[in-house]
Scaffold this motif. Structure first.
Motif, PDB file in Angstrom:
ATOM      1  N   LYS A   1       0.827  -1.199   0.000  1.00 30.77           N
ATOM      2  CA  LYS A   1       0.000   0.000   0.000  1.00 30.77           C
ATOM      3  C   LYS A   1       0.865   1.254   0.000  1.00 30.77           C
ATOM      4  O   LYS A   1       0.614   2.205  -0.752  1.00 30.77           O
ATOM      5  CB  LYS A   1      -0.924   0.000   1.215  1.00 30.77           C
ATOM      6  N   ALA A   2       1.914   1.249   0.841  1.00 32.29           N
ATOM      7  CA  ALA A   2       2.808   2.414   0.899  1.00 32.29           C
ATOM      8  C   ALA A   2       3.566   2.590  -0.407  1.00 32.29           C
ATOM      9  O   ALA A   2       3.788   3.713  -0.869  1.00 32.29           O
ATOM     10  CB  ALA A   2       3.789   2.258   2.060  1.00 32.29           C
TER      11      ALA A   2
ATOM     12  N   ARG B   1       5.317   7.874  -4.383  1.00 31.95           N
ATOM     13  CA  ARG B   1       5.791   7.923  -5.772  1.00 31.95           C
ATOM     14  C   ARG B   1       6.437   9.276  -6.071  1.00 31.95           C
ATOM     15  O   ARG B   1       7.464   9.352  -6.734  1.00 31.95           O
ATOM     16  CB  ARG B   1       4.625   7.669  -6.735  1.00 31.95           C
ATOM     17  N   ILE B   2       5.800  10.325  -5.578  1.00 31.15           N
ATOM     18  CA  ILE B   2       6.354  11.671  -5.754  1.00 31.15           C
ATOM     19  C   ILE B   2       7.715  11.772  -5.077  1.00 31.15           C
ATOM     20  O   ILE B   2       8.682  12.284  -5.653  1.00 31.15           O
ATOM     21  CB  ILE B   2       5.381  12.725  -5.200  1.00 31.15           C
ATOM     22  N   ASN B   3       7.807  11.269  -3.835  1.00 31.49           N
ATOM     23  CA  ASN B   3       9.075  11.305  -3.104  1.00 31.49           C
ATOM     24  C   ASN B   3      10.145  10.477  -3.807  1.00 31.49           C
ATOM     25  O   ASN B   3      11.310  10.880  -3.871  1.00 31.49           O
ATOM     26  CB  ASN B   3       8.876  10.783  -1.681  1.00 31.49           C
ATOM     27  N   SER B   4       9.751   9.309  -4.311  1.00 30.39           N
ATOM     28  CA  SER B   4      10.703   8.456  -5.012  1.00 30.39           C
ATOM     29  C   SER B   4      11.268   9.158  -6.242  1.00 30.39           C
ATOM     30  O   SER B   4      12.482   9.139  -6.485  1.00 30.39           O
ATOM     31  CB  SER B   4      10.023   7.142  -5.419  1.00 30.39           C
ATOM     32  N   ALA B   5      10.390   9.800  -7.017  1.00 28.64           N
ATOM     33  CA  ALA B   5      10.836  10.523  -8.212  1.00 28.64           C
ATOM     34  C   ALA B   5      11.748  11.688  -7.842  1.00 28.64           C
ATOM     35  O   ALA B   5      12.775  11.935  -8.499  1.00 28.64           O
ATOM     36  CB  ALA B   5       9.626  11.030  -8.985  1.00 28.64           C
ATOM     37  N   TYR B   6      11.387  12.400  -6.775  1.00 24.85           N
ATOM     38  CA  TYR B   6      12.192  13.538  -6.325  1.00 24.85           C
ATOM     39  C   TYR B   6      13.557  13.044  -5.843  1.00 24.85           C
ATOM     40  O   TYR B   6      14.600  13.616  -6.180  1.00 24.85           O
ATOM     41  CB  TYR B   6      11.453  14.258  -5.193  1.00 24.85           C
ATOM     42  N   CYS B   7      13.556  11.967  -5.062  1.00 19.54           N
ATOM     43  CA  CYS B   7      14.800  11.385  -4.553  1.00 19.54           C
ATOM     44  C   CYS B   7      15.734  11.003  -5.698  1.00 19.54           C
ATOM     45  O   CYS B   7      16.918  11.356  -5.710  1.00 19.54           O
ATOM     46  CB  CYS B   7      14.481  10.163  -3.692  1.00 19.54           C
ATOM     47  N   GLN B   8      15.215  10.291  -6.693  1.00 20.20           N
ATOM     48  CA  GLN B   8      16.030   9.873  -7.824  1.00 20.20           C
ATOM     49  C   GLN B   8      16.537  11.076  -8.619  1.00 20.20           C
ATOM     50  O   GLN B   8      17.680  11.086  -9.092  1.00 20.20           O
ATOM     51  CB  GLN B   8      15.215   8.940  -8.717  1.00 20.20           C
TER      52      GLN B   8
END
Length: 248
Positions: free
Chosen positions: A99-100, A107-114
């Motif tokens: 779920k997380a 997803r937004i955080n993952s894209a920003y992190c990458q």
């Protein structure tokens, strides 16, 4: 799966080595460590055997036709995320938490992190050239406009990531690969900022202290202060003081 071997350079100077080492440590990967002397003839056989580029870090495991070799810190991060950890390194969240993992904010955080990792990996040349990592030193420099622009960009990234988060938070709340990749930048600021009369934003100072308090970052620093080799190519500015075994 065979325990991987991570080949790294001098801990006082090798920022790229720190990124790979900290990534494996922080995400609970069991690995062996092989340290070589940067720019020293003794390192050539090890690098020739393991590193296609002749540089560190490089991660290897397996034998013969099944030997896996991963070089470059971004490639190492992606490989570790896929094969060696149950934590998603881009979000800091367990992969089993489906779920997380599909949550839109994650997803937004993952894209920003990458994205900020890729930006840092391919840029910030002013900081890289004028503020080489030198953990044992406190040094004064005269930063160029390019270096100051890089510092401003880093501070903007930190402010944007930490906006609304509790004091002492990592960039995305949980510890992620972004914290790993910016750790050497924090150590650079620790060496040069105060001595060079650079004024950092309060949130930058707060985040710097958070990273400096991280136990694996402290372990790396402790090992760096026990090193005795001086690499002139990585000594910048006017050295005001030296810590560790080489302290006066």
């Amino acid at each position: 799966m065979q325990k991987p071997l991570l080949t790294i350079g001098n801990k006082n100077y090798s920022s790229w080595s720190l990124r790979a080492w900290l990534l494996l440590k922080a995400f609970d990967v069991d690995f062996d460590e092989q340290l070589i002397e940067l720019f020293h003839p003794s390192a050539r056989p090890t690098l020739a055997a393991n590193s296609p580029t002749g540089m560190v870090p490089v991660l290897v495991y397996g034998e013969g036709d099944e030997k896996v070799t991963v070089w470059d810190t971004v490639a190492i991060a992606m490989h570790i995320n896929e094969y060696f950890t149950e934590i998603n390194i881009w979000t800091g969240i367990s992969k089993s938490d489906t779920k997380a993992q599909t949550d839109s904010q994650n997803r937004i955080n993952s894209a920003y992190c990458q994205s900020i990792i890729a930006e840092m990996h391919s840029g910030l040349m002013g900081i890289r050239s004028e503020m080489p990592m030198n953990i044992r030193a406190t040094a004064k420099i005269q930063p160029s406009s390019a270096c100051l622009a890089d510092i401003a960009r880093v501070e903007n990234i930190f402010a944007d990531c930490l906006k609304g988060r509790a004091e002492g938070s990592f960039l995305f709340g949980e510890f992620t690969a972004a914290d790993v990749f910016f750790a050497p930048v924090i150590l650079r600021l620790n060496t040069y900022a105060s001595a060079s009369n650079l004024t950092l934003q309060p949130i930058t100072k707060q985040y710097c202290q958070t990273l400096l308090n991280h136990p694996h970052v402290q372990a790396w620093q402790k090992a760096a202060l026990e090193e005795t080799r001086i690499i002139k190519e990585d000594e910048a500015g006017t050295i005001l003081s030296v810590a560790g075994i080489l302290a006066d």
